[in-house]
Design a protein around this motif. Structure first.
Motif, PDB file in Angstrom:
ATOM      1  N   ALA B  96      19.807 -20.596 -12.694  1.00 28.81           N
ATOM      2  CA  ALA B  96      20.979 -21.164 -12.446  1.00 28.81           C
ATOM      3  C   ALA B  96      22.374 -20.556 -12.444  1.00 28.81           C
ATOM      4  N   LEU B  97      21.990 -19.501 -13.492  1.00 31.82           N
ATOM      5  CA  LEU B  97      23.170 -18.447 -13.880  1.00 31.82           C
ATOM      6  C   LEU B  97      23.497 -17.612 -12.709  1.00 31.82           C
ATOM      7  N   GLU B  98      22.309 -17.322 -11.911  1.00 33.77           N
ATOM      8  CA  GLU B  98      22.382 -16.281 -10.658  1.00 33.77           C
ATOM      9  C   GLU B  98      23.190 -17.120  -9.568  1.00 33.77           C
ATOM     10  N   ALA B  99      22.678 -18.542  -9.507  1.00 32.30           N
ATOM     11  CA  ALA B  99      23.516 -19.129  -8.727  1.00 32.30           C
ATOM     12  C   ALA B  99      24.901 -19.428  -8.808  1.00 32.30           C
ATOM     13  N   PHE B 100      25.260 -19.595  -9.903  1.00 30.22           N
ATOM     14  CA  PHE B 100      26.738 -19.668 -10.394  1.00 30.22           C
ATOM     15  C   PHE B 100      27.169 -18.340 -10.097  1.00 30.22           C
ATOM     16  N   VAL B 317      28.192  -5.818 -11.913  1.00 32.34           N
ATOM     17  CA  VAL B 317      29.655  -5.872 -12.488  1.00 32.34           C
ATOM     18  C   VAL B 317      30.035  -7.361 -12.622  1.00 32.34           C
ATOM     19  N   GLY B 318      30.727  -7.702 -13.645  1.00 34.74           N
ATOM     20  CA  GLY B 318      31.231  -9.028 -13.585  1.00 34.74           C
ATOM     21  C   GLY B 318      30.483 -10.345 -13.999  1.00 34.74           C
ATOM     22  N   ASN B 319      29.213  -9.975 -14.336  1.00 33.22           N
ATOM     23  CA  ASN B 319      28.343 -10.978 -15.072  1.00 33.22           C
ATOM     24  C   ASN B 319      28.852 -11.671 -16.244  1.00 33.22           C
ATOM     25  N   GLY B 320      29.766 -11.003 -16.975  1.00 34.20           N
ATOM     26  CA  GLY B 320      30.236 -11.563 -18.312  1.00 34.20           C
ATOM     27  C   GLY B 320      30.802 -13.134 -18.197  1.00 34.20           C
ATOM     28  N   VAL B 321      31.235 -13.478 -16.593  1.00 34.99           N
ATOM     29  CA  VAL B 321      32.046 -14.622 -16.660  1.00 34.99           C
ATOM     30  C   VAL B 321      31.123 -15.761 -16.899  1.00 34.99           C
ATOM     31  N   ALA B 322      29.752 -15.454 -16.854  1.00 39.44           N
ATOM     32  CA  ALA B 322      28.734 -16.340 -17.017  1.00 39.44           C
ATOM     33  C   ALA B 322      28.115 -16.507 -18.372  1.00 39.44           C
ATOM     34  N   ASP B 323      28.330 -15.522 -19.045  1.00 40.51           N
ATOM     35  CA  ASP B 323      27.917 -15.656 -20.543  1.00 40.51           C
ATOM     36  C   ASP B 323      29.151 -15.809 -21.587  1.00 40.51           C
ATOM     37  N   ASP B 324      30.247 -16.156 -20.887  1.00 42.15           N
ATOM     38  CA  ASP B 324      31.457 -16.659 -21.848  1.00 42.15           C
ATOM     39  C   ASP B 324      31.000 -18.082 -22.638  1.00 42.15           C
ATOM     40  N   LYS B 325      31.190 -18.203 -23.702  1.00 37.54           N
ATOM     41  CA  LYS B 325      30.785 -19.198 -24.591  1.00 37.54           C
ATOM     42  C   LYS B 325      31.177 -20.538 -23.996  1.00 37.54           C
ATOM     43  N   LEU B 326      32.414 -20.731 -23.262  1.00 38.88           N
ATOM     44  CA  LEU B 326      32.800 -22.020 -22.906  1.00 38.88           C
ATOM     45  C   LEU B 326      32.019 -22.081 -21.562  1.00 38.88           C
ATOM     46  N   VAL B 327      31.701 -21.120 -20.745  1.00 38.61           N
ATOM     47  CA  VAL B 327      30.914 -21.571 -19.678  1.00 38.61           C
ATOM     48  C   VAL B 327      29.371 -21.962 -20.155  1.00 38.61           C
ATOM     49  N   TYR B 328      29.245 -21.486 -21.173  1.00 40.99           N
ATOM     50  CA  TYR B 328      27.723 -21.807 -21.729  1.00 40.99           C
ATOM     51  C   TYR B 328      27.747 -23.495 -21.616  1.00 40.99           C
ATOM     52  N   SER B 329      28.671 -24.099 -22.264  1.00 43.64           N
ATOM     53  CA  SER B 329      28.621 -25.437 -22.130  1.00 43.64           C
ATOM     54  C   SER B 329      28.238 -26.315 -20.974  1.00 43.64           C
ATOM     55  N   TYR B 330      28.564 -25.487 -19.979  1.00 39.71           N
ATOM     56  CA  TYR B 330      28.356 -26.008 -18.558  1.00 39.71           C
ATOM     57  C   TYR B 330      27.057 -25.950 -17.803  1.00 39.71           C
ATOM     58  N   VAL B 331      26.322 -24.920 -18.460  1.00 39.24           N
ATOM     59  CA  VAL B 331      25.041 -24.251 -17.939  1.00 39.24           C
ATOM     60  C   VAL B 331      24.259 -25.573 -17.612  1.00 39.24           C
ATOM     61  N   PRO B 332      23.947 -26.468 -18.359  1.00 40.77           N
ATOM     62  CA  PRO B 332      23.084 -27.683 -18.248  1.00 40.77           C
ATOM     63  C   PRO B 332      23.675 -28.540 -16.729  1.00 40.77           C
ATOM     64  N   ASP B 333      24.942 -28.322 -16.793  1.00 44.45           N
ATOM     65  CA  ASP B 333      25.592 -29.155 -15.425  1.00 44.45           C
ATOM     66  C   ASP B 333      25.068 -28.029 -14.316  1.00 44.45           C
ATOM     67  N   PHE B 334      25.182 -26.657 -14.543  1.00 47.83           N
ATOM     68  CA  PHE B 334      24.903 -25.837 -13.406  1.00 47.83           C
ATOM     69  C   PHE B 334      23.328 -26.026 -12.918  1.00 47.83           C
ATOM     70  N   ILE B 335      22.400 -26.390 -13.674  1.00 51.82           N
ATOM     71  CA  ILE B 335      21.192 -26.599 -13.449  1.00 51.82           C
ATOM     72  C   ILE B 335      20.946 -27.702 -12.565  1.00 51.82           C
ATOM     73  N   ARG B 336      21.717 -28.798 -13.207  1.00 58.46           N
ATOM     74  CA  ARG B 336      21.599 -30.100 -12.226  1.00 58.46           C
ATOM     75  C   ARG B 336      22.266 -29.644 -10.740  1.00 58.46           C
ATOM     76  N   TYR B 337      23.258 -28.792 -10.907  1.00 54.82           N
ATOM     77  CA  TYR B 337      24.197 -28.823  -9.639  1.00 54.82           C
ATOM     78  C   TYR B 337      23.477 -27.996  -8.600  1.00 54.82           C
ATOM     79  N   TYR B 338      23.075 -26.511  -9.201  1.00 54.47           N
ATOM     80  CA  TYR B 338      22.713 -25.926  -8.272  1.00 54.47           C
ATOM     81  C   TYR B 338      21.273 -25.852  -7.913  1.00 54.47           C
ATOM     82  N   LEU B 339      20.222 -26.183  -9.056  1.00 53.40           N
ATOM     83  CA  LEU B 339      18.737 -26.340  -8.827  1.00 53.40           C
ATOM     84  C   LEU B 339      18.366 -27.944  -8.786  1.00 53.40           C
ATOM     85  N   ASP B 340      19.250 -28.812  -8.744  1.00 51.86           N
ATOM     86  CA  ASP B 340      18.921 -30.252  -8.594  1.00 51.86           C
ATOM     87  C   ASP B 340      17.617 -30.620  -9.513  1.00 51.86           C
ATOM     88  N   GLU B 341      17.678 -29.942 -11.030  1.00 47.63           N
ATOM     89  CA  GLU B 341      16.592 -30.194 -11.700  1.00 47.63           C
ATOM     90  C   GLU B 341      17.020 -30.638 -13.161  1.00 47.63           C
TER      91      GLU B 341
END
Lengths: 282, 529, 307
Positions: B96-100, B317-341
Motif C-alpha cells: 500500500a505504501l509503494e502504491a501511495f 528519495v522522498g519516501n519520508g512523505v509516507a512515514d509521516d505520522k499524520l499520513v500513518y493514520s491514513y494507511v488503512p484507507d490506502f490499503i482499501r483504496y489501492y489494494l481493495d483489501e
C-alpha cells in the motif's frame, strides 16, 4: 488575434577567482510553451560543458541539468529563444471569496497559500494589507495589495540581492521586481488568495524597432488563482501583464525558479555578469 | 519455577506468562529451561551473552559514547500462526505504501489520484518536509521505492498486534537481529535444539537480490554499494556488517563522483561505475545541488543521474512523505483504496490534531494520551500524558493549539511485556517489534523475527534505543511440518576438543599428525555469507 | 579497492615507519653524546635539525629542542607524536580493511604513547616507539592477507624507510657535531649484521657502503628501494610504461641502479648529495603513486553557486 514574436538572448557568465575543477548545476532559462505562449525555438549553449540532461520540474519549468568537469576559470551560459506571445480569450466570472475559501480550493492550493521564509512579513504589515482590502472582493483585493506594495517599496536596484527576504526588503523600503513579488505574495496569501511567483522577461519597449535588440533583464511577476485559473499581475510596473511578458518558470518563491543554481568544487569566489537582450521579430 | 513465582501480572498482555500464571504454549520450553537455571547459572549465561557481544564489536553510539548494545537473554517467541498474520500484514502494508508513493511522485494528471478521489488532503503531502519536489516525476526502474522497510508493531492489552509506525526512509536495526541471534545461539544451545526456530542470517542475501533487481535497464550484473555517512554515524556498525555480508563495497560520499551523468567510485583501478546505491544517508544530505548545499556526505549530481536513469538509489528519495505520522493514520484507507483489501493489521487509534474535533478531544484528555510530534523520530518530543506533570501538560496544550498540524495523539496503550532479567530476577518489561521487509519488485519478503526492543526502566513505554533501551532476540517458530530445508553449517552443536600441551620435542611424527587430525572445531553458527 | 582506503593504508605504512626512523635519528645524537661526552651535542642537534630535517640553519637549537620537535610535537608530521596521531587517524578510516589485530595494535600504541607524555627518560621512549613500530609491521605481515591492501601498506613502509635511512646516513657525513659512524650504525641496529658481512673491517667508508648498498640488510637504502619497487611491480604487473603508471617504478629503478652500479668510492664522496637525491626520489615516487592510485588531490569542499 494579436501576437508578438521575440528573440530573447540571456547570457550569464560566472568568472571564478581561480580555476575550479568541477561543477554541477541546474539552469532554468528556457521559456515555456503553454496557452498564450509558444516557444518556437530555444537553444542553450554552455561553455565548458561535459554532460547535460533536460526535464520538466514539479512546477512544469524546463530545466537543464549540467555538469562540467575539467579545470576552468569561467562558466558561460547563453540561452537564445524565439517566443511567440498571443492573446487568449479569457472571459471568466469574477472570483468570489466563497470559491477561494472552499475546502477543496484551500487544500489544492495549499502550497500557494503558505507564507514561507521568502514571503513572510511582520504581523503589522500583513494587518495593513487586510485593512486595505477590507470589504473588497478578491479581484479588488489584489489591486489593493499591489497598490500597498507599490506605495511602500521604491524600485531601486543594488540594495537587495537574490537571497533577500520580503521582510528585509520591506524594512529597507527598496527593492527590485523579486522583492515586489515576494511582498505581494505575502499579502495575497495572507488574505487567502493563492498566488505564485512567475519569472521570465519583460520587453521594456513594446514599440521597439523590429530587428533592433533592446537591453533588458530578468523580470518577475505574480499570478493569483481566481477559483478557476491563474491571473497574472505585475506589481513592479504600473501596467498590466501583456504580450510583452514572457514566462520562463513558476514556483512558490524565488528558490523554485532561480535561473541558475548548483555547486562547484573549490572555495574560490565567483563574479556574475548577466546580459539580457530582447529583439522584436514581428 | 522459583524465578517466576513473584512475576507480577499487570494490565499489559504478557508474551510469556498467561493470566493463569503459567507459560503460554510457545514459551513452554523456554520457561522450563529458564526455571531450571539457578541464579548463578543465569548470571553466568547473562555475562557470557554480554561478552559475546563485546567480542563481536556490536556497539552503538549513545550520547557520543560507544556502548555494547544491551541484549536481554530472554527471547521473545512468536508461534507460526501468529507470525503468519504479521507476515501477510506487513507485506500488505508495504504494498500500500509503494502504491501511495508511486501516486505521489509519478501520477498522471495534475494531482495524485488519492487526492483527486478525496482520500487524503493534498496539504498533507505538500506540507511534509520530506516531500521532495526534486524527484517528482521520477519512476524507479522496477517500480520499487521501498526496498527496505521496518514496520513497527505493538501488541495491545487484548493481545492484538497493531502497527505503531512505518519506517520507509532509512530503517535500521537489522544488524542487531543478526547479532542477537548469534549471541543467543551460543547462550541457549539447548533451546535451539528443542525448538525449530526460523533463521535470520540470510537477510543480506535477500537484500542483495532486491538491490540487484533494482538496477537500471535490468542490468544483470550491476555494481551495488552501501553508502555510509562514515565511522562517526551511530549505525556505522550495521552499514559495515551489511556491506561485508553482501560482499559489496562500503563507500562514503567522497568516494563517489558523478561524471557524465553516471555515478562512479574511485578505486585504485580507476573510476568504476556504480549502478545501485543502498544509501544509509538521509535525503537532505544526498545531493548538495538539490538539498543541503553544505553536505559533505553526498554526491553532487546524484539526483540528476537518477533522473537520467543511470543509477538507482535505494530506498528512493522522498519516501519520508509516507512515514509521516499524520499520513500513518491514513494507511488503512490506502490499503482499501489501492489494494481493495481490508487491513490485516490495524493501526493504533489515532487522533489528528489538525482536525478540530480531534484537537478538542485531545486537549480535554491530554493526560490520558500519548502525544507525538508529526516530524519526530526516535521518541523525541513525545509526551506520555499519564506520566507528565501539570507544567509539561500545560506547555503541551499550548503547543497543540499553536501548531495543531504538527501533532497526533493516541490513547496510551499498555504495550505487551516479556520477562526481562533485571538485577537477577525476571520482571515484565514493555516491548515492541520491528519486522524488516525487503521488496525486490516481485515479492515482499518479511524477515522472520525482527528486532524486539525493550524499555528497560520499569513501566517505561518508550522503547527506542536512542533513549537507552535494550533488545531481545526474536524467535519465530516454524510450522511442525518441515517447510524449510535445514541449513547446513547453521546452529549445529559445537564439539570442542581440548588440545594437549605441545611437547618440547615431537619425536613421534606419526603421533603429531594424529594430534592435528583431532583438532576439529566447528563454530556454532555458519560464518556470515 | 577504494582509492581512499588505499591512500590511508599507504600513509599508515609511512607513518608507522616514520616513528621508527625518527626514533633512530634522534638516537644517533643521543648515542653520540654518550660516546663523545657532552661537548658539541647542541651542535649535533642543530646540524640534524637543519641539514637532515631541512630546518632553519641559523636557528640555535639544543638537544631538548631536537627532542621536543622530533619526538613530542603533536602538530608536526615529522615528529613521533604527529606520526602516531596520523597513523591512528588513517587506521580508523581504513578500519574495515585492517585486520582486527592490526587495528588494535595501532590504536593501543597511540593510546599508550599519549600516556607516556613528554618528560625525561627519552631513551625509554625511543626504544618503546621503535619496538611498537616493528611490532605493528610484524602484525600487519602476519595477520593481513598479502593482497593489494597489504601492498599499499608495505609500499608506504619501504618508501619511508629509504627516506629515513638516507637521513640517518647523512648525519654521519656532517662536518661538525661529533656524530660518529659508530653511532649511526648502532642506531640502525646494524652492528651484528655489519660484523658478519665485513668480518669486522670497521671504517667509515665500509659502514656507509653497508648502510647504503647491502642487499641483505633490511635497513639499507638499497634494500628498501628494491622492496618498494617490487611492491609497485605487484600492484601493476602489466607494466604500462607511460603515464603515472610507470612513473613510480621508473623513478625507483633509476635511483636504485644509479646507487647499485656506481663504484663504492664515488658513493662515499658524494654521499650527502646522493642521500638528498634519495629523499627527493621518495617524494617524487610518493606523488606518482598518489596520482596513479588515489588521484583527486586534497579534499576540496563544494561551494554553492552565486544566485
Amino acid at each position: 488575434m494579436s501576437t508578438q514574436r521575440y528573440r530573447v538572448s540571456h547570457t550569464s557568465t560566472y568568472d571564478y577567482t581561480g580555476p575550479i575543477s568541477a561543477s554541477h548545476n541546474e539552469v532554468r532559462m528556457t521559456p515555456l510553451t503553454e496557452e498564450g505562449q509558444t516557444t518556437l525555438e530555444s537553444r542553450l549553449r554552455i561553455r565548458p560543458l561535459t554532460w547535460s540532461n533536460t526535464y520538466r520540474d514539479y512546477f512544469g519549468t524546463h530545466v537543464t541539468a549540467l555538469e562540467t568537469s575539467g579545470f576552468h576559470e569561467a562558466l558561460e551560459l547563453e540561452a537564445v529563444s524565439t517566443v511567440e506571445r498571443y492573446d487568449v480569450d479569457r472571459e471568466r466570472p469574477a472570483a468570489t471569496w466563497d470559491a477561494l475559501r472552499s475546502g477543496g480550493c484551500r487544500d489544492r492550493c495549499f502550497e500557494y497559500l503558505e507564507l514561507r521564509r521568502h514571503t513572510e512579513l511582520p504581523e503589522d504589515v500583513l494587518a495593513g494589507f487586510a485593512q486595505a482590502a477590507a470589504g473588497l472582493d478578491p479581484t479588488a483585493s489584489v489591486a489593493a495589495v499591489v497598490d500597498a506594495v507599490r506605495d511602500h517599496l521604491d524600485y531601486e536596484p543594488g540594495v537587495t540581492q537574490a537571497t533577500t527576504l520580503a521582510s528585509e526588503a520591506w524594512a529597507e523600503g527598496k527593492g527590485v521586481c523579486q522583492d515586489f513579488v515576494h511582498a505581494t505574495l505575502g499579502g495575497l496569501r495572507h488574505l487567502g488568495i493563492p498566488a505564485r511567483y512567475v519569472s521570465g522577461y519583460l520587453m521594456p519597449d513594446a514599440d521597439a524597432t523590429i530587428g533592433q535588440p533592446v537591453t533588458s533583464e530578468s523580470h518577475a511577476w505574480v499570478e493569483w488563482f481566481d477559483g478557476e485559473g491563474w491571473v497574472p499581475v505585475d506589481p513592479t510596473n504600473d501596467r498590466p501583464v501583456s504580450l510583452a511578458h514572457i514566462a520562463v518558470a513558476r514556483g512558490r518563491d524565488y528558490e523554485d525558479v532561480a535561473p541558475f543554481k548548483g555547486v562547484y568544487l573549490g572555495d574560490q569566489d565567483a563574479d556574475l555578469t548577466v546580459t539580457v537582450m530582447i529583439t522584436r521579430l514581428s | 519455577m522459583a524465578l517466576f513465582d513473584t512475576y507480577p501480572q499487570g494490565r499489559a498482555w504478557d508474551e510469556m506468562i498467561g493470566r493463569d500464571g503459567g507459560p503460554r504454549a510457545p514459551y513452554e520450553v523456554m520457561h522450563d529451561t529458564l526455571s531450571r537455571l539457578g541464579p548463578a547459572e543465569l548470571a553466568a549465561r547473562s555475562d557470557q551473552l554480554a561478552r559475546s557481544y563485546v567480542d563481536q564489536g556490536v556497539t552503538f553510539d549513545y550520547a557520543g559514547e560507544e556502548r555494547a548494545f544491551p541484549l536481554d537473554l530472554v527471547p521473545r517467541i512468536i508461534p507460526a500462526d501468529e507470525w503468519d498474520i504479521i507476515d501477510r500484514g506487513v507485506q500488505q502494508r508495504v504494498k500500500a505504501l509503494e502504491a501511495f508513493l508511486g501516486d505521489v511522485y509519478a501520477h498522471e494528471g495534475q494531482l495524485p489520484r488519492v487526492v483527486n478521489d478525496g482520500i487524503l488532503p493534498y496539504e498533507l503531502i505538500v506540507s511534509s518536509t520530506h516531500f521532495h519536489r526534486a524527484v517528482s516525476g521520477l519512476r524507479p526502474h522496477n517500480g520499487v521505492r521501498v526496498h527496505v522497510s521496518g514496520i513497527d508493531l505493538i501488541r495491545d492489552e487484548e493481545g492484538v498486534f497493531r502497527v505503531l509506525e512505518d519506517n520507509v526512509r532509512v530503517p535500521s536495526g537489522v544488524s542487531y537481529v543478526i547479532s542477537n541471534r548469534r549471541a543467543l545461539t551460543n547462550t541457549f544451545p539447548e533451546a535451539f535444539q528443542a525448538l525449530r526456530i526460523r533463521q535470520v542470517h540470510d537477510y543480506p542475501r535477500h537484500l542483495l537480490r532486491a538491490l540487484r533487481a533494482a538496477a537500471p535497464d535490468g542490468n544483470p550484473n550491476p555494481t551495488v554499494v552501501v553508502l555510509t555517512p562514515g565511522v562517526y554515524n551511530s549505525a556505522y556498525f550495521e552499514h559495515s556488517l551489511l556491506a561485508r555480508m553482501m560482499g559489496v563495497e562500503l563507500v562514503e560520499g567522497r568516494d563517489l563522483i558523478c561524471t557524465g551523468g553516471t555515478v562512479r567510485m574511485r578505486t585504485t583501478r580507476g573510476d568504476q561505475q556504480v549502478d545501485v546505491i543502498y544509501r544509509r544517508v538521509d535525503d537532505e544530505f544526498l545531493d548538495p545541488v538539490h538539498f543541503r548545499p553544505d553536505s559533505v556526505l553526498g554526491v553532487p549530481g546524484l539526483i540528476n543521474a537518477m533522473r537520467a536513469g543511470r543509477v538507482t538509489v535505494a530506498n528512493a528519495v522522498g519516501n519520508g512523505v509516507a512515514d509521516d505520522k499524520l499520513v500513518y493514520s491514513y494507511v488503512p484507507d490506502f490499503i482499501r483504496y489501492y489494494l481493495d483489501e481490508d487491513p490485516i493489521i490495524p493501526n493504533v487509534d489515532t487522533y489528528r490534531c489538525v482536525e478540530p474535533d480531534a484537537l478538542r478531544h485531545v486537549l480535554a484528555n491530554v493526560d490520558q494520551m500519548v502525544v507525538k510530534p508529526v516530524d519526530g523520530s526516535g521518541g523525541k518530543g513525545l509526551v506520555i500524558g499519564t506520566e507528565a506533570d501539570g507544567k509539561t501538560l500545560d506547555a503541551l496544550r499550548a503547543k497543540l493549539k499553536d501548531d495543531p498540524r504538527g501533532w497526533i495523539a493516541q490513547p496510551v496503550v499498555q504495550l505487551s511485556t516479556v520477562p526481562t532479567l533485571i538485577d537477577g530476577a525476571f520482571k515484565p518489561r514493555h516491548v515492541d517489534l520491528r519486522p524488516f521487509a525487503v521488496n525486490d519488485g516481485e515479492t515482499v519478503t518479511v524477515l522472520p523475527g525482527g528486532l524486539t526492543r525493550v524499555a528497560l526502566p520499569e513501566g517505561e513505554l518508550v522503547v527506542n534505543s536512542s533513549q537507552g533501551g535494550g533488545s531481545k532476540d526474536t524467535w519465530v517458530l516454524a510450522r511442525s511440518e518441515p517447510s524449510e530445508p535445514v541449513d547446513e553449517g547453521s546452529l549445529e552443536t559445537t564439539e570442542i576438543v581440548v588440545m594437549t600441551a605441545p611437547d618440547e620435542f615431537t619425536e613421534d611424527p606419526v603421533r603429531s599428525v594424529k594430534e592435528q587430525q583431532k583438532q576439529q572445531q566447528q563454530v556454532g553458527e555458519g560464518a556470515p555469507c | 579497492m577504494l582509492s581512499r582506503i588505499a591512500e590511508s593504508l599507504f600513509w599508515i605504512g609511512r607513518y608507522v615507519e616514520r616513528v621508527d626512523g625518527t626514533a633512530r635519528l634522534v638516537d644517533v645524537v643521543r648515542l653520540s653524546m654518550l660516546e663523545g661526552g657532552l661537548a658539541g651535542h647542541d651542535e649535533s642537534a642543530n646540524m640534524v635539525l637543519s641539514v637532515v630535517m631541512g630546518g632553519d640553519p641559523d636557528a640555535r637549537v639544543t638537544y631538548s629542542d631536537l627532542r621536543d620537535r622530533l619526538v613530542f610535537d603533536p602538530t608536526s608530521a615529522s615528529s613521533i607524536s604527529g606520526s602516531w596521531n596520523a597513523a591512528r587517524d588513517n587506521a580508523r578510516r581504513a578500519r574495515e580493511t585492517l585486520s582486527t589485530d592490526l587495528w588494535a595494535a595501532i590504536n593501543t600504541a597511540w593510546l599508550r604513547w599519549g600516556r607516556l607524555g613528554p618528560p625525561d627518560g627519552t631513551a625509554r621512549h625511543l626504544s618503546w616507539a621503535r619496538e611498537r613500530s616493528i611490532l605493528i609491521g610484524g602484525i600487519a605481515d602476519s595477520t593481513m592477507s598479502h593482497d593489494e591492501a597489504w601492498d599499499f601498506l608495505v609500499l608506504g613502509r619501504y618508501l619511508e624507510r629509504a627516506d629515513m635511512t638516507a637521513r640517518i646516513i647523512t648525519t654521519g657525513t656532517l662536518p661538525t657535531g661529533g656524530l660518529s659512524w659508530q653511532s649511526v650504525l648502532s642506531s640502525c641496529g646494524g652492528n651484528q649484521a655489519f660484523m658478519r658481512s665485513n668480518q669486522g673491517l670497521f671504517n667509515d667508508r665500509n659502514v656507509a657502503t653497508f648502510l647504503v648498498l647491502n642487499r641483505e640488510f633490511p635497513r639499507s637504502v638499497l634494500y628498501a628501494l628494491a622492496e618498494a619497487e617490487a611492491t609497485l611491480e605487484r600492484l601493476d604487473p602489466d607494466h604500462t610504461p607511460i603515464g603515472f603508471t610507470g612513473e613510480g617504478r621508473r623513478l625507483l629503478g633509476r635511483i636504485r641502479t644509479s646507487l647499485e652500479y656506481r663504484l663504492p668510492t664515488n658513493i662515499i664522496n658524494e654521499l650527502p648529495q646522493q642521500m638528498a637525491r634519495v629523499e627527493q626520489m621518495v617524494t617524487a615516487v610518493s606523488d606518482a603513486v598518489g596520482a596513479r592510485y588515489f588521484p583527486g588531490g586534497p579534499e576540496l569542499s563544494w561551494t554553492e553557486e552565486l544566485r
